[in-house]
Every structure is written in structure tokens, then in C-alpha cells.
Design a protein around this motif. Structure first.
Motif, PDB file in Angstrom:
ATOM      1  N   SER A  12      -9.545  27.135  71.637  1.00  2.00           N
ATOM      2  CA  SER A  12     -10.144  28.084  72.405  1.00  2.00           C
ATOM      3  C   SER A  12      -9.069  29.162  72.464  1.00  2.00           C
ATOM      4  N   PHE A  13      -7.868  29.415  71.953  1.00  2.00           N
ATOM      5  CA  PHE A  13      -7.107  30.576  71.896  1.00  2.00           C
ATOM      6  C   PHE A  13      -7.937  31.481  70.875  1.00  2.00           C
ATOM      7  N   ALA A  24     -13.102  36.900  79.119  1.00  2.00           N
ATOM      8  CA  ALA A  24     -11.738  36.196  79.344  1.00  2.00           C
ATOM      9  C   ALA A  24     -11.263  35.669  78.231  1.00  2.00           C
ATOM     10  N   PHE A  25      -9.859  35.992  78.306  1.00  2.43           N
ATOM     11  CA  PHE A  25      -9.133  35.302  76.992  1.00  2.43           C
ATOM     12  C   PHE A  25      -7.886  34.359  77.512  1.00  2.43           C
ATOM     13  N   ILE A  26      -7.478  33.540  76.797  1.00  3.23           N
ATOM     14  CA  ILE A  26      -6.197  32.809  76.907  1.00  3.23           C
ATOM     15  C   ILE A  26      -5.334  33.273  75.934  1.00  3.23           C
ATOM     16  N   GLY A  27      -4.020  33.494  76.560  1.00  2.00           N
ATOM     17  CA  GLY A  27      -2.962  34.027  75.709  1.00  2.00           C
ATOM     18  C   GLY A  27      -1.766  32.926  75.748  1.00  2.00           C
ATOM     19  N   THR A 309      -5.682  34.877  80.993  1.00  2.00           N
ATOM     20  CA  THR A 309      -4.681  34.095  81.396  1.00  2.00           C
ATOM     21  C   THR A 309      -3.636  33.662  80.223  1.00  2.00           C
ATOM     22  N   TYR A 310      -2.082  33.851  80.390  1.00  2.00           N
ATOM     23  CA  TYR A 310      -1.241  33.471  79.443  1.00  2.00           C
ATOM     24  C   TYR A 310      -0.633  32.029  79.874  1.00  2.00           C
TER      25      TYR A 310
END
Length: 436
Positions: A12-13, A24-27, A309-310
Motif C-alpha cells: 500500500s505504500f 491520500a498516501f501512507i508514508g 499518514t506516516y
């Protein structure tokens, strides 16, 4: 099942980099306070291998900033708490910091933001008194370098600055921070930046002393008898994560700031250390957090504002053990083999990854269908906006049709990661496109 969802999480990253603009992204957070830290090029290789496209550095590590050049990975670079005091007092120090740690690497290294300290208001009183001054000095230095429109300045804060989290509608900042927080928010508004929030449902769950079920903290579905509702707004909360977001949004609104978006700079769950700090809980939380972010929606009070969100963090640091997702040799804490995901084609949100479709099974139990529909549109991350009243796919308004839509949207998104079409026996695969 656990390993299947870890695959989902890791890929998903990379998925975030292929979604439409604005999604939206994941970090991933990267700390360097550990012995045996891999060389910077090896760290970047791990990021590339796992298709991680957004990272936050806790400091301005020269080796990592250099290694991240020409990778397109978006980078938040950190000012340490120890540096805040001097930068806040002397504009020349801010200019020097920008020249050394930003201008020297940009644009080859894709620096997008500067995080000024971490939890400064609750952990460093001296630095807190000059925090906004430090942010202003850094921003002015960016202006001098013609970088202010490309790089944001903000400061990550913990939930501890909020006096009461629930119900979110009455949340407000601790009065002892009001003056500084007001200045901070005014700066963010003036510079079109975002509020950086460190949000840990794990800590919220521990502080709640049993008030909230652990499923609420893990972003797991809640049974009807345990639904969490704000009594003042009647908004329903499916997770403590969303509660924390809305508590922060409402706290900003109390000070008349309602347009500043939130960027979650830290969230995670420890895998060791107690009854609730387990590998299984950590994996469950990360899996559900990724699905939550992928939903491209905000909390109940701001449903149209996605939450970037990280995850905390890449490696176990010396003083912050048991949160890392990778070992220093690059293997995953939740070990399993990975395979390349299939590429999605086209721009249609419902574009299929295969020639099969997931629909409701004939004669399926209605109560199970409703539960499956709720899960798919909530924790499952399906985009169910089209089946809302007045929208294109609302009719036929039946549980079977709505469930089929949500099931298939979920299946098409998750098939690449091993997602199945079962929903407690209420679903089945078909080669007939249900949209035709």
C-alpha cells in the motif's frame, strides 16, 4: 490471514504513488538513533523495494538526504528539538540551516516540508517559547531562497496538547498552550500549511483504562451494541484514530481556525511490551490504518478531507524499541515473501484487475449482508459514495444491490494483495460484469 494483510500494508505504500492526484498516501518515519544502522543507500534500496514513496526524517541526516536524491521519494526533513531554540532566537541560524539542509539538496532530493521539532509544546518548555519564531525564521529563509511555495513548514504535536478527546465536539486545547497554539495556527493559515499531528490510538487506549474497547483502538469493526457516538453531534465514530482527528479539528475550530488540514506525522502500534503490545495487534492496526487512509476520506466532521499518514517507524531505535517495521538487514518484522502487484489500468475507480467480479450470493442472509456492507464501506476501504441517496448507483435501493457494489469495489482494489470474495459466505465470484 495475518500474512495476507501484511502484504496489503507493505504494497500500500507503493499503491499511494499510483492513485489519482489528491488521493491520500501512507508514508514512513525514519529515525537514525540505533546501532547497526544500514548505510543510507541500503535504506533507500529498502524503500524502493517496498515501493515507499513518502518518508519523514527526524533530523537532517546528510547521508540520507544525499541517498534520496533522484528517487522521487517525497521527504519531510526534521529540525531537532535541540536546534529549535537557536533557530528561534537567531534568524541567521535559520538561514544557515536552510542553506545547509534544504537548498543544498533540493530539487534533486524531493523535500516537501520541514517538521520543526517533535512534541515541542509538551516536552521542551524553553523551545516551546520560541517555536513559532523558529517556524517564521525558517519560512523567511525559504522565501529568500524562493522555496516557500514548494516547501511547507509545520511542527508535529502530540494529542497531549488537547485537554479532553471525547466527545470530539467539546475537545479543546489545554489552556496553558492557548497563546502559543493560536500563534502556531495563525502561521499555518498564513502560509497555507497543515497541522502536523502525532496520533497514537495505542496510547489513547491505555489512558482510557478500559473505557473504550481495544477494537476501537485497532480500527476493527464494532458490534452495534458498542457503537461510539458523539452525543452532541450524533456523529458515529468507527475508530479512536478518527476520534483523535476530530478532537483536533474541533480544538482548532474553538480558536476560530477551521480550514487548516491535518497531516498525521506519526501513528503506529508496538509489537512487544505487554498484553496489548503484540505482533498480532501491531499487524492488525497497521493493516486497518492503511485501509482507513486508502478510503480517501476524512473523519466524520470532515469527510471530504483525506488524511495523509506516516507510520512510525522504519527501524527500532535504541530508546523507542518495538515499533519498527523492518530489521536493519532489510527484512520485515512481519516476515513473508512479496510479489509484484498487478498494475491497475485506466482511470475508472471501479476498473477491474481481472475478469472476475465479486457479487452477493443468491439467498444470502440479510443480517450478514448488512454487516458485510458496513465493513466494506468502512474498514474495508471501499468507495461507496455512488450508492448514497441521490447518487448514480443508489437505485435499485436494495441491500443486495448495495452490498454487491461495495463487495466488488473492495475486491477490485484488494485482489492484487490477496483480498478474497467471501464476506462470511455471502459473496461469490462471477465473470458477468455487474455494472452492465
Amino acid at each position: 490471514m495475518l500474512e495476507k494483510w501484511i502484504v496489503t500494508f507493505l504494497f500500500s505504500f507503493g499503491l499511494m504513488s499510483t492513485t489519482a492526484a489528491g488521493s491520500a498516501f501512507i508514508g514512513l518515519n525514519i529515525g537514525t538513533q540505533l546501532s547497526g544502522l544500514p548505510p543510507a543507500p541500503e535504506i533507500v534500496n529498502i524503500l524502493k523495494q517496498n515501493q515507499i514513496t513518502h518518508v519523514r526524517l527526524f533530523n537532517a541526516d546528510a547521508h540520507l538526504l544525499e541517498a534520496l536524491s533522484n528517487t522521487s521519494i517525497q521527504v519531510i526533513v526534521g529540525v531537532t528539538n535541540e536546534e529549535v531554540l537557536e533557530i528561534g532566537e537567531y534568524p541567521s541560524k535559520a538561514a544557515s540551516w536552510i542553506n545547509k539542509n534544504v537548498a543544498a539538496y533540493f530539487p534533486a532530493t524531493n523535500i516537501t516540508a520541514i517538521a520543526v521539532g517533535s512534541n515541542v509544546l509538551t516536552t521542551n518548555r524553553k523551545a516551546a517559547s520560541v517555536l513559532v519564531s523558529a517556524m517564521n525564521n525558517l519560512h523567511n529563509a525559504l522565501v529568500s531562497s524562493n522555496l516557500n511555495n514548494l516547501i511547507k513548514v509545520s511542527s508535529p504535536q502530540s494529542m497531549d496538547i488537547i485537554a479532553k478527546m471525547f466527545p470530539p465536539s467539546i475537545a479543546h486545547f489545554n489552556s496553558s498552550f492557548d497563546s502559543i497554539v493560536f500563534q502556531l495556527l495563525q502561521f499555518l493559515k498564513n502560509t497555507n500549511s497543515y497541522f502536523m499531528l502525532n496520533a497514537y490510538p495505542y496510547y489513547g487506549f491505555l489512558k482510557g483504562n478500559g473505557v473504550f474497547p481495544i477494537e476501537f483502538a485497532l480500527l476493527e469493526p464494532l458490534p452495534p451494541v458498542k457503537q461510539i457516538v458523539d452525543p452532541n453531534t450524533l456523529l458515529r465514530y468507527d475508530s479512536m484514530f478518527d476520534t483523535m482527528l476530530d478532537a483536533t479539528y474541533n480544538s482548532m475550530a474553538v480558536l476560530n481556525f477551521s480550514t487548516i488540514p491535518i497531516l498525521v506525522t506519526e501513528s503506529g502500534w508496538p509489537s512487544i511490551g505487554g498484553t496489548d503490545a503484540t505482533n498480532e495487534n501491531a499487524a492488525t492496526f497497521i493493516k486497518n490504518l492503511v485501509l482507513r487512509v486508502q478510503n480517501d476520506s476524512g473523519p466524520p466532521s470532515r469527510p471530504s478531507v483525506p488524511i495523509n499518514t506516516y507510520v512510525y517507524e522504519m527501524f527500532d531505535e535504541e530508546n523507542k524499541r518495538d515499533w519498527g517495521l523492518f530489521t536493519t538487514n532489510g527484512s520485515r518484522v512481519y516476515a513473508l515473501s512479496l510479489s509484484n502487484p498487478q498494475k491497475r489500468t485506466g482511470n475508472n475507480n471501479n476498473a477491474s484487475f481481472s475478469s472476475t467480479f465479486c457479487v452477493v450470493r443468491n439467498g444470502a442472509d440479510t443480517s450478514k449482508l448488512q454487516k458485510g456492507l458496513n465493513w466494506a464501506c468502512g474498514q474495508g476501504g471501499a468507495n461507496c459514495s455512488a450508492i448514497q441517496k441521490g447518487e448514480a448507483c443508489y437505485n435499485p435501493d436494495t441491500i443486495n444491490d448495495h452490498a454487491s457494489y461495495s463487495y466488488n469495489d473492495y475486491y477490485q482494489k484488494m485482489i492484487r494483495f490477496g483480498g478474497d470474495c467471501d464476506f462470511d459466505g455471502t459473496a461469490m465470484l462471477t465473470v458477468v460484469d455487474p455494472s452492465e
